[in-house]
Design an enzyme around this catalytic site. Structure first.
Site, PDB file in Angstrom:
ATOM      1  N   TRP A 140      -3.820  -2.119  -1.203  1.00 57.69           N
ATOM      2  CA  TRP A 140      -3.781  -3.468  -1.772  1.00 57.69           C
ATOM      3  C   TRP A 140      -4.537  -4.337  -0.785  1.00 57.69           C
ATOM      4  CZ3 TRP A 140      -1.311  -8.283  -0.649  1.00 57.69           C
ATOM      5  CH2 TRP A 140      -1.217  -9.143  -1.734  1.00 57.69           C
ATOM      6  N   ARG A 189       4.023   0.208  -6.362  1.00 59.46           N
ATOM      7  CA  ARG A 189       3.914  -0.681  -5.207  1.00 59.46           C
ATOM      8  C   ARG A 189       2.768  -1.684  -5.360  1.00 59.46           C
ATOM      9  NH1 ARG A 189       6.515   1.291  -0.319  1.00 59.46           N
ATOM     10  NH2 ARG A 189       5.023   0.165   0.919  1.00 59.46           N
ATOM     11  N   CYS A 227       0.859  -1.175   0.000  1.00 59.84           N
ATOM     12  CA  CYS A 227       0.000   0.000   0.000  1.00 59.84           C
ATOM     13  C   CYS A 227       0.899   1.230   0.000  1.00 59.84           C
ATOM     14  CB  CYS A 227      -0.871   0.030   1.245  1.00 59.84           C
ATOM     15  SG  CYS A 227      -1.885  -1.438   1.445  1.00 59.84           S
ATOM     16  N   LYS A 267      10.897 -14.802 -13.623  1.00 50.91           N
ATOM     17  CA  LYS A 267      10.650 -13.608 -14.434  1.00 50.91           C
ATOM     18  C   LYS A 267       9.568 -13.877 -15.478  1.00 50.91           C
ATOM     19  CE  LYS A 267      11.959 -11.260 -12.402  1.00 50.91           C
ATOM     20  NZ  LYS A 267      12.697 -11.438 -11.190  1.00 50.91           N
ATOM     21  N   HIS A 307      13.777 -37.470 -13.684  1.00 53.13           N
ATOM     22  CA  HIS A 307      13.117 -38.014 -12.477  1.00 53.13           C
ATOM     23  C   HIS A 307      11.664 -37.531 -12.377  1.00 53.13           C
ATOM     24  CE1 HIS A 307      16.847 -39.732 -11.151  1.00 53.13           C
ATOM     25  NE2 HIS A 307      17.445 -38.578 -11.389  1.00 53.13           N
ATOM     26  N   LYS A 318       5.160  -4.685  -5.291  1.00 45.76           N
ATOM     27  CA  LYS A 318       6.610  -4.495  -5.216  1.00 45.76           C
ATOM     28  C   LYS A 318       7.150  -4.798  -3.834  1.00 45.76           C
ATOM     29  CE  LYS A 318      10.618  -3.364  -6.774  1.00 45.76           C
ATOM     30  NZ  LYS A 318      11.265  -4.436  -7.533  1.00 45.76           N
ATOM     31  N   ASN A 344      -1.018   1.498   6.394  1.00 46.02           N
ATOM     32  CA  ASN A 344      -0.331   0.394   5.701  1.00 46.02           C
ATOM     33  C   ASN A 344      -0.093  -0.724   6.700  1.00 46.02           C
ATOM     34  OD1 ASN A 344      -0.155   1.807   3.365  1.00 46.02           O
ATOM     35  ND2 ASN A 344       2.081   1.957   3.324  1.00 46.02           N
ATOM     36  N   GLY A 345      -0.126  -1.951   6.232  1.00 42.54           N
ATOM     37  CA  GLY A 345       0.175  -3.079   7.132  1.00 42.54           C
ATOM     38  C   GLY A 345      -1.104  -3.735   7.617  1.00 42.54           C
ATOM     39  N   GLU A 365       6.092 -14.257 -13.819  1.00 45.18           N
ATOM     40  CA  GLU A 365       5.451 -13.096 -13.210  1.00 45.18           C
ATOM     41  C   GLU A 365       5.098 -11.997 -14.191  1.00 45.18           C
ATOM     42  OE1 GLU A 365       9.516 -11.353 -11.132  1.00 45.18           O
ATOM     43  OE2 GLU A 365       7.608 -10.826 -10.247  1.00 45.18           O
ATOM     44  N   GLU A 378      15.536 -18.099 -11.319  1.00 46.05           N
ATOM     45  CA  GLU A 378      15.226 -16.679 -11.463  1.00 46.05           C
ATOM     46  C   GLU A 378      14.663 -16.381 -12.861  1.00 46.05           C
ATOM     47  OE1 GLU A 378      14.704 -14.414  -9.560  1.00 46.05           O
ATOM     48  OE2 GLU A 378      14.861 -12.587 -10.754  1.00 46.05           O
TER      49      GLU A 378
HETATM   50  O1  M6R Z   1      12.005  -6.438  -1.412  1.00 46.19           O
HETATM   51  P1  M6R Z   1      12.443  -7.866  -1.326  1.00 46.19           P
HETATM   52  O2  M6R Z   1      13.701  -8.123  -2.080  1.00 46.19           O
HETATM   53  O3  M6R Z   1      12.541  -8.381   0.067  1.00 46.19           O
HETATM   54  O4  M6R Z   1      11.285  -8.672  -2.038  1.00 46.19           O
HETATM   55  C1  M6R Z   1      11.292 -10.061  -2.058  1.00 46.19           C
HETATM   56  C2  M6R Z   1      10.384 -10.595  -3.154  1.00 46.19           C
HETATM   57  O5  M6R Z   1       9.064 -10.193  -2.925  1.00 46.19           O
HETATM   58  C3  M6R Z   1      10.822 -10.092  -4.530  1.00 46.19           C
HETATM   59  O6  M6R Z   1      12.155 -10.444  -4.792  1.00 46.19           O
HETATM   60  C4  M6R Z   1       9.932 -10.664  -5.642  1.00 46.19           C
HETATM   61  O7  M6R Z   1      10.083 -12.047  -5.732  1.00 46.19           O
HETATM   62  C5  M6R Z   1      10.321  -9.987  -6.945  1.00 46.19           C
HETATM   63  N1  M6R Z   1       9.621  -8.749  -7.085  1.00 46.19           N
HETATM   64  C6  M6R Z   1      10.085 -10.830  -8.117  1.00 46.19           C
HETATM   65  O8  M6R Z   1      10.570 -10.219  -9.272  1.00 46.19           O
END
Ligand code: M6R
Length: 609
Positions: free
Chosen positions: A74, A27, A2, A485, A504, A604, A100-101, A488, A481
């Site tokens: 959010w 965010r 948020c 990408k 396997h 984010k 927030n939170g 997502e 990784e």
């Molecule tokens: O801010 P952080 O690095 O702690 O966030 C951790 C994950 O939420 C973050 O790396 C997320 O997997 C990425 N946005 C994916 O691209």
């Protein structure tokens, strides 16, 4: 996830906080709202959906105000509706808050207040907090005191901002875990959950500490500690360039941030390699501590977790130092065995990830040494860890993390060679490692030049119902990784696994038309990887191999080959292979018309557990 914004001063406050909200869009959010003071009353405009919806309401009314707070939400407690959007009033509409939170004890609080006759308009935890503050405020105390007292009754991770019609000259805010930053101006003050929302207005900021209450008036800002006593203000100057927080001519933040990687690598090394080629870090543990450490536990989420796996690879191979990597969300509940001499490393771009913060608290309780590898200056993890190394990657706006990953792995590499230096690790060629790190930026530039070859391949990948990502050794970590990408940003299902694991189980999913992205940068295991490629090819799969420029084997099997610079440490070539994978995910997403910088369902900064 948020976003919080606040302003008081001579500008049109509604327009100003709306601008701030736009800067926080990255965010992730699903509703937004503004509260402002007008003709002695608090007025609220809020709408479910994107900011354009709220923008329409603002445009219809064209409100003028000198004080306003705003929020992008959010949804957690209650769906993304107009009613659940923030701000929320207290029972008597004396105060309005944004938050927030999560307030963990909100049900209990709401029930108690309902029994006293309070009625609620939304399903949110936030409205419960608004009523608690309003109730304290009825006692006739100043707003900051009501907020301080109410905070003592709330459990959870939160940052909230409150305005009152009885005291129209101030904004009051407090926090526990969620971030809150005050922006200092001349005759005007700002507030935000994140630095980019302040940059167009001011560079002088104050990070509100946990439990502090900030009181903003036009003429200045004061802080109270959790006991209500004045606390010192420690302003700091944000160095980030405003342009660095904007797209800089690129269509999306993601592609801009991918292209920033050569600079990010250089930035990351800045001030950390001296003229004699020795690695140094400011303000970290003494050599004695580094020598004593007997085990490393890396704790992180998502992309940062994948960076952690690369760290494990280095710490174990270079230093023979046992290293475990944990998902933060599992760490706390897994009752981890933590030795007295171990070091816990927390990797986080935002420095605000709730799961990582919770794991950090556990390590603090167990008195384990903690080290943060964090991008956002002044963030909670950066401040809470015993020591922190900043990744110095600059603001990362795209939800999909790209440059932060590279910066995290570069910091981990620096740290591994630093440890080898301090511990005089036998057989480790530190000067060679340092040289390779210095070359890495140019090598990343060469990896970016593959974009011309990657873009046409995106058509094939976009048409694949399932995309495999495989590799061995460090290539296997990068594969995770690359797959994340593609998932997502392009919403394409992926199957990622060490190449040797395919037979396997996952091999059953291979059929004609599927694409496999194969990391084959490590010459020591390449022959084995090639055998795994043949298993896929034999079943109709299309192979895209990522390998080094000198490799003569992979091209005999692969349908397409992307060649990366060869590093003297295979590890760095593997790291570079993430760049074409990021480019591929970007171009596939673009081809499919996805909302690249803000993928569906993701945020984010994940500040809820
Ligand atoms: O801010 P952080 O690095 O702690 O966030 C951790 C994950 O939420 C973050 O790396 C997320 O997997 C990425 N946005 C994916 O691209």
């Amino acid at each position: 996830m948020c976003g919080i914004a606040g302003y008081l001063g001579p500008r049109n406050a509604v327009e100003t906080v709306f601008e701030q909200l736009k800067l926080l869009e990255y965010r992730g959010y699903d509703s937004a709202g503004i509260a402002f003071l007008q003709d002695g009353d608090i007025r609220i405009l809020k709408r479910a959906g994107k900011l354009t919806e709220l923008g329409k309401a603002v445009a219809e009314e064209m409100p003028e105000a000198r004080l306003a707070i705003a929020h992008s939400r959010w949804a957690t407690h209650g769906g993304p509706t107009d009613e659940n959007a923030h701000p929320h009033y207290d029972q008597f509409q004396q105060v309005a808050i944004i938050h927030n939170g999560i307030i963990e004890n909100y049900l209990e609080l709401k029930e108690r207040l309902a029994a006293e006759g309070h009625s609620f308009r939304s399903e949110t935890d936030t409205e419960g907090a608004a009523h608690v503050i309003g109730r304290e405020y009825e006692e006739g105390v100043p707003l900051e005191e009501a907020v301080r007292r109410a905070a003592g009754k709330l459990r959870g991770a939160y940052a909230f901002v409150v305005i009152s019609k009885r005291e129209p000259d101030k904004i009051v805010a407090t926090r526990n875990a969620s971030p809150l930053i005050v922006g200092l101006g001349e005759g005007e003050q700002f507030l935000a959950s994140d630095i980019p929302a302040l940059l167009p207005f001011t560079r002088r900021v104050v990070v509100v500490k946990e439990g502090e209450v900030a009181v903003l008036r036009r003429e200045g800002v004061s802080l109270l500690d959790s006991a209500g006593k004045p606390a010192p203000i420690e302003p700091m100057e944000v160095q980030w360039d405003v342009a660095a927080a904007e797209r800089g001519g690129y269509e999306h933040f993601m592609i801009k941030e991918i292209h920033e990687q050569p600079d990010v690598i250089r930035q990351c090394l800045l001030g950390r390699i001296d003229e004699a080629g020795r690695i140094r870090f400011e303000n970290i543990f003494s050599d004695y501590v580094w020598t004593e450490i007997d085990r490393i536990n890396i704790v992180a989420c998502g992309t940062a977790y994948h960076a952690g796996l690369m760290g494990k690879h280095l710490f174990e191979r270079l230093l023979r130092l046992p290293t475990d990597v944990f998902h933060s969300s599992e760490f706390r509940y897994g009752d981890p065995v933590l030795s007295e001499k171990s070091l816990a490393i927390f990797i986080s771009q935002s420095g605000e990830t709730a799961d990582s913060l919770a794991a950090l608290k556990l390590c603090q309780q167990r008195r384990i040494r903690t080290l943060g590898i964090v991008n956002v200056v002044g963030s909670s993890i950066a401040r809470e860890c015993d020591r922190t190394i900043l990744t110095q990657a600059g603001p990362e706006i795209s939800v999909a993390s790209t440059k932060a990953y590279t910066a995290q792995v570069v910091v981990l590499s620096l740290l591994a060679f630093y440890l080898a230096q301090v511990r005089e690790a036998p057989g480790v060629r530190v000067p060679e490692g340092v040289d390779e790190l210095k070359r890495l930026s140019d090598m990343a530039r060469a990896a970016l030049a593959l974009e011309e070859q990657v873009e046409p391949l995106s058509e094939k990948v976009a048409a694949s119902p399932l995309v495999f990502f495989i590799g061995r050794a460090a290539d296997a970590h990068v594969a995770l990784e690359g797959a994340l990408k593609l998932k997502e940003v392009a919403y394409i299902p992926t199957q990622e696994s060490p190449a040797g694991e395919m037979k396997h189980g996952p091999l059953a999913l291979v059929e004609s038309g599927v694409v496999a992205i194969v990391g084959a940068t490590d010459s020591k295991v390449r022959d084995k990887t090639v055998s795994n490629m043949m298993e896929i090819k034999a079943r109709g799969g299309t192979l895209i191999a990522l390998t080094t420029e000198d490799d003569e084997t992979t091209c005999q099997v692969a349908d397409h080959v992307l060649r990366l610079p060869k590093s003297r440490f295979d590890f760095f070539s593997a790291l570079l292979s993430v760049i074409p994978m990021q480019l591929l995910a970007y171009h596939v997403a673009r081809r499919r018309g996805c909302e690249i910088d803000q993928p569906r369902n993701l945020a984010k900064s994940v500040t809820v557990e």
